[in-house]
Design a protein around this motif. Sequence first.
Motif, PDB file in Angstrom:
ATOM      1  N   PRO A   1       3.626  -3.278  -1.693  1.00 42.52           N
ATOM      2  CA  PRO A   1       2.611  -3.690  -2.661  1.00 42.52           C
ATOM      3  C   PRO A   1       1.247  -3.072  -2.372  1.00 42.52           C
ATOM      4  N   GLY A   2       1.176  -2.263  -1.300  1.00 36.19           N
ATOM      5  CA  GLY A   2      -0.087  -1.609  -0.952  1.00 36.19           C
ATOM      6  C   GLY A   2      -0.774  -2.268   0.225  1.00 36.19           C
ATOM      7  N   GLY A   3      -1.955  -1.762   0.546  1.00 34.48           N
ATOM      8  CA  GLY A   3      -2.697  -2.307   1.681  1.00 34.48           C
ATOM      9  C   GLY A   3      -3.798  -1.367   2.135  1.00 34.48           C
ATOM     10  N   SER A   4      -3.897  -1.159   3.431  1.00 36.30           N
ATOM     11  CA  SER A   4      -4.966  -0.379   4.048  1.00 36.30           C
ATOM     12  C   SER A   4      -5.045   1.039   3.482  1.00 36.30           C
ATOM     13  N   VAL A   5      -6.256   1.439   3.086  1.00 40.43           N
ATOM     14  CA  VAL A   5      -6.461   2.785   2.542  1.00 40.43           C
ATOM     15  C   VAL A   5      -6.111   3.845   3.583  1.00 40.43           C
ATOM     16  N   SER A   6      -6.608   3.664   4.800  1.00 38.71           N
ATOM     17  CA  SER A   6      -6.362   4.673   5.842  1.00 38.71           C
ATOM     18  C   SER A   6      -4.889   4.717   6.222  1.00 38.71           C
ATOM     19  N   GLY A   7      -4.230   3.559   6.278  1.00 39.54           N
ATOM     20  CA  GLY A   7      -2.822   3.516   6.650  1.00 39.54           C
ATOM     21  C   GLY A   7      -1.936   4.205   5.624  1.00 39.54           C
ATOM     22  N   TYR A   8      -2.142   3.872   4.359  1.00 37.21           N
ATOM     23  CA  TYR A   8      -1.311   4.476   3.316  1.00 37.21           C
ATOM     24  C   TYR A   8      -1.719   5.921   3.036  1.00 37.21           C
TER      25      TYR A   8
ATOM     26  N   ILE B   1      -3.256   1.528  -9.615  1.00 32.83           N
ATOM     27  CA  ILE B   1      -4.117   2.587  -9.078  1.00 32.83           C
ATOM     28  C   ILE B   1      -5.551   2.070  -9.099  1.00 32.83           C
ATOM     29  N   GLY B   2      -5.911   1.383  -8.074  1.00 30.33           N
ATOM     30  CA  GLY B   2      -7.241   0.797  -7.960  1.00 30.33           C
ATOM     31  C   GLY B   2      -7.535   0.488  -6.508  1.00 30.33           C
ATOM     32  N   VAL B   3      -8.719  -0.060  -6.244  1.00 33.22           N
ATOM     33  CA  VAL B   3      -9.134  -0.376  -4.874  1.00 33.22           C
ATOM     34  C   VAL B   3      -9.679  -1.799  -4.854  1.00 33.22           C
ATOM     35  N   LEU B   4      -9.270  -2.570  -3.870  1.00 34.71           N
ATOM     36  CA  LEU B   4      -9.674  -3.970  -3.757  1.00 34.71           C
ATOM     37  C   LEU B   4     -10.277  -4.238  -2.393  1.00 34.71           C
ATOM     38  N   SER B   5     -11.336  -5.044  -2.392  1.00 31.95           N
ATOM     39  CA  SER B   5     -11.939  -5.481  -1.126  1.00 31.95           C
ATOM     40  C   SER B   5     -12.359  -6.938  -1.271  1.00 31.95           C
ATOM     41  N   GLN B   6     -11.914  -7.774  -0.330  1.00 31.12           N
ATOM     42  CA  GLN B   6     -12.296  -9.187  -0.340  1.00 31.12           C
ATOM     43  C   GLN B   6     -12.963  -9.521   0.997  1.00 31.12           C
TER      44      GLN B   6
END
Length: 334
Positions: free
Chosen positions: A132-139, A189-194
Amino acid sequence: MWADYFLFLLKAITVLVVVVLVLMIVIRSAKEGHEPARGKLVIARLNRALDAVRLRMQQETLSKKGFKKTLKSVKEEQKKLDKVESDRPKAYALKFKGDIQASQVEALRQEVTAILTTAKEGEEVIITIESPGGSVSGYGLAASQLLRLKDKGLKLTACVDQVAASGGYMMACVADRILAAPFSIVGSIGVLSQVPNIHRFLKRFDVDVDVLTAGKHKAPITFMGENTEEGKQKHVDDLNAIHQRFKALVKLHREELNIDDVSEGDFWLAEDALQRKLVDELMTSDSYLMSLCESTDVYRVRWQPHKSLEQRIKGASAAIMAVVENRLWQRRLP
């Protein structure tokens, strides 16, 4: 008297053995913390696994005479194949089950490296992605590992059976072809930060938190400090910059799609994603691999990491608890 002495001696030896074993485990665990990632490479030929399943089904569905005849012909054919090197093309199958941190990326690195040591230009790699996605650097690193395969002239096919969203789609989009099961989910295709903030809660109890930084934009928003509108806007700008890079990556590898129509964070079922050209074909990984085995030698490549002491203890504890719970449940049954 001698019996008591012998019993005491046995107890002493038992305690000594336990102490030695504990010390050995502790020393080994300490060494593990200073060593590079360890593990073993597990390779299985899917064609043989499929043949074994076919034989098992034939054993149950054919008469004894019919099965003996089939088994004899299979053994003769296998002897012929063992004497000559197979001239069939080769393919390699990988699996990536992602979490928030993309923690399987280290195993993926090992698997990709192993394939590149023997694979020839034009051969195919099939990766089944579930994430389902996750860390930008990891993926981002996971997608880069897949690009290593393409850089060496290998054909890359991504299969999505359940979900490849956000970082999962970041990986899938670099493939030459994407196959998806009809009810799988792709896109996002988006970016999320909480970022939770407890500044007002602390203020209620007269607790001051000093956030000291060197550099205006070092920490635009924080967990305990007071977040300003300027800091929030800087954080949003950073997210937008990452989003633009994400969109550029997708557009680079999926030239035929309209990136502006699919890059607002929406996700779709595979049938709808096919219309938007996010995927190329509706098919499960099982169907594709089975069809591929008819003409190609397919090898499953899997890196099995070495388990640390903590992981082994957790695994053993979980197994013991499962047995205990099962026994207790059986006793409750009438």
